[in-house]
Scaffold this active site. Sequence first.
Site, short mmCIF file in Angstrom:
data_model
loop_
_atom_site.label_atom_id
_atom_site.label_comp_id
_atom_site.label_asym_id
_atom_site.label_seq_id
_atom_site.Cartn_x
_atom_site.Cartn_y
_atom_site.Cartn_z
N GLU A 112 0.78 -1.22 0.00
CA GLU A 112 0.00 0.00 0.00
C GLU A 112 0.83 1.29 0.00
O GLU A 112 0.80 2.06 0.98
CB GLU A 112 -0.96 -0.02 1.20
CG GLU A 112 -1.92 -1.19 1.13
CD GLU A 112 -2.97 -1.20 2.25
OE1 GLU A 112 -2.79 -0.51 3.26
OE2 GLU A 112 -3.98 -1.92 2.08
N GLU B 213 -5.35 -8.24 -0.81
CA GLU B 213 -6.04 -8.11 0.48
C GLU B 213 -7.50 -7.81 0.20
O GLU B 213 -7.83 -6.99 -0.67
CB GLU B 213 -5.48 -6.93 1.30
CG GLU B 213 -4.12 -7.17 1.91
CD GLU B 213 -3.70 -6.03 2.84
OE1 GLU B 213 -4.55 -5.20 3.24
OE2 GLU B 213 -2.48 -5.95 3.15
C1 BGC Z 1 -2.76 -3.24 7.05
C2 BGC Z 1 -3.45 -3.74 8.28
C3 BGC Z 1 -4.92 -3.45 8.20
C4 BGC Z 1 -5.47 -3.97 6.90
C5 BGC Z 1 -6.89 -3.57 6.75
C6 BGC Z 1 -3.36 -3.87 5.87
O1 BGC Z 1 -2.67 -3.54 4.73
O2 BGC Z 1 -1.41 -3.54 7.11
O3 BGC Z 1 -2.88 -3.17 9.42
O4 BGC Z 1 -5.56 -4.13 9.24
O5 BGC Z 1 -4.73 -3.49 5.81
O6 BGC Z 1 -7.04 -2.21 6.94
#
Ligand code: BGC
Length: 454
Positions: free
Chosen positions: A172, A289
């Site tokens: 990210e 993710e």
């Molecule tokens: C972050 C996490 C977070 C997740 C959802 C991830 O990329 O590293 O800390 O919980 O995104 O927001």
Amino acid sequence: MMVRGTFSLVILTTILCIIGFSSHALKEDSFNDRKASTFMSQINSRKMFRGINIGNALEAPTEGAWGVYIRDEYFSIIKNAGFDTVRIPIRWSAHAKQSKPYTIAESFFKRVDHVINKSLEQGLITIINMHHYDEIMQNPTSHKERFLEMWRQIAERYKDYPEDLYFELLNEPHGELTDSVWNQILKEAISIIRKTNPIRKIIIGPANWNSVYNLEMLEVPEDPNIIVTFHFYTPFEFTHQGAEWVNPSPPVGRKWTGTEDEKNQIRRELDIAYEWSKRHDNITLFMGEFGAYSKADMESRARWTCFVAREAEKRGIAWCYWEFCSGFGAYDPIRKKWREELLDALVPRVEFYVSVETDHGSFTGEGWYEKGSYATIRFEEVKIGFPIAYILDHFEGLKAEDRIVDEKTVEVYVDEDRVVKAVWRKDYTLLILLIFILVCIISCVVIILYRKRG
Ligand code: BGC
């Protein structure tokens, strides 16, 4: 004289018949010797399809600080649940020197080696990334060199690892790491990695937190082994309700019921990625993710998770759920059990029908079975009928994975709809014995009558 000759002929024929039939029966392979037909073993494409992030562990300031320590058995638990990929977020920046040559601590490397090895041992595609390098988001210029040097060390360390180990450059990118700044840095990182890892899969994602809306600005180097990632948390107000790390945190209580509007919002965003990939030589996409935080109600979370996963799959997009056993957790580490609603949403149970074709006998075991399980087909008897008997000879339609338990039982591996045919053969032994006895009786009667007359 004539009667005696006839008598001898009858006896001889009967004996020959008995010998003939029993040797025919003996020629048949016994059940134990019979091999199941060999099938070409399934080609394992090694392609990423369904994965899970082991989050909140190695990307915490130190492993365990956020409640997750990666246990060796996690990888078999994940593999057995039907996943093929694991993404391991890692905060390398917390374990590297602040000044040149930015050495990554050997003890930390050793821990990562162990985790990677355990994952690869399970045959999982294993992605390691650089996670929570917050300093580079705030000040890319002064952290670029450290970022590149860390990658140089990581690449060198794992250059001889199997191809199932993938590198993901940076989780990210955001803040000051704008599209153009990031494009420049990622190019340099890739060329450093390529010196030691010419064909390793490298995953890169756009700026703005790996948003699909920034794919258009991402410059992908010419390289056949690049995969492009994006993250998916739409609608954010639903997936991040009550999230303590978000400010302001969206209020809890928002549901996701799967209305057409809600579904279309998701389809539209996934289509952005899909269309973009089509315009870029169908470059492999990876939804690295996606997930909904545990403050949302379970029913909505499962519904949303299932919908997003299936929509991604329809577009040929591999995915990785966020995450295994923490706040978004699909697995409950205390009860040591999957949260079934989420697991079912991610890896739907697939069932196939196992049927039996037979001309004789009765059996149990026909029905629906879960993919990957074994169906036990058991016949009640192996011999029926009188005076001509039917003997259960063998099963047809078996695969190499099937297991013959005994002469009336077979365990059928369920990987698709299966049909097992029971083949019976006729057995005349009893009939012949009866004829023989009859002939003997008749012969005796004839002899007695003949003697009386004489
Ligand atoms: C972050 C996490 C977070 C997740 C959802 C991830 O990329 O590293 O800390 O919980 O995104 O927001």
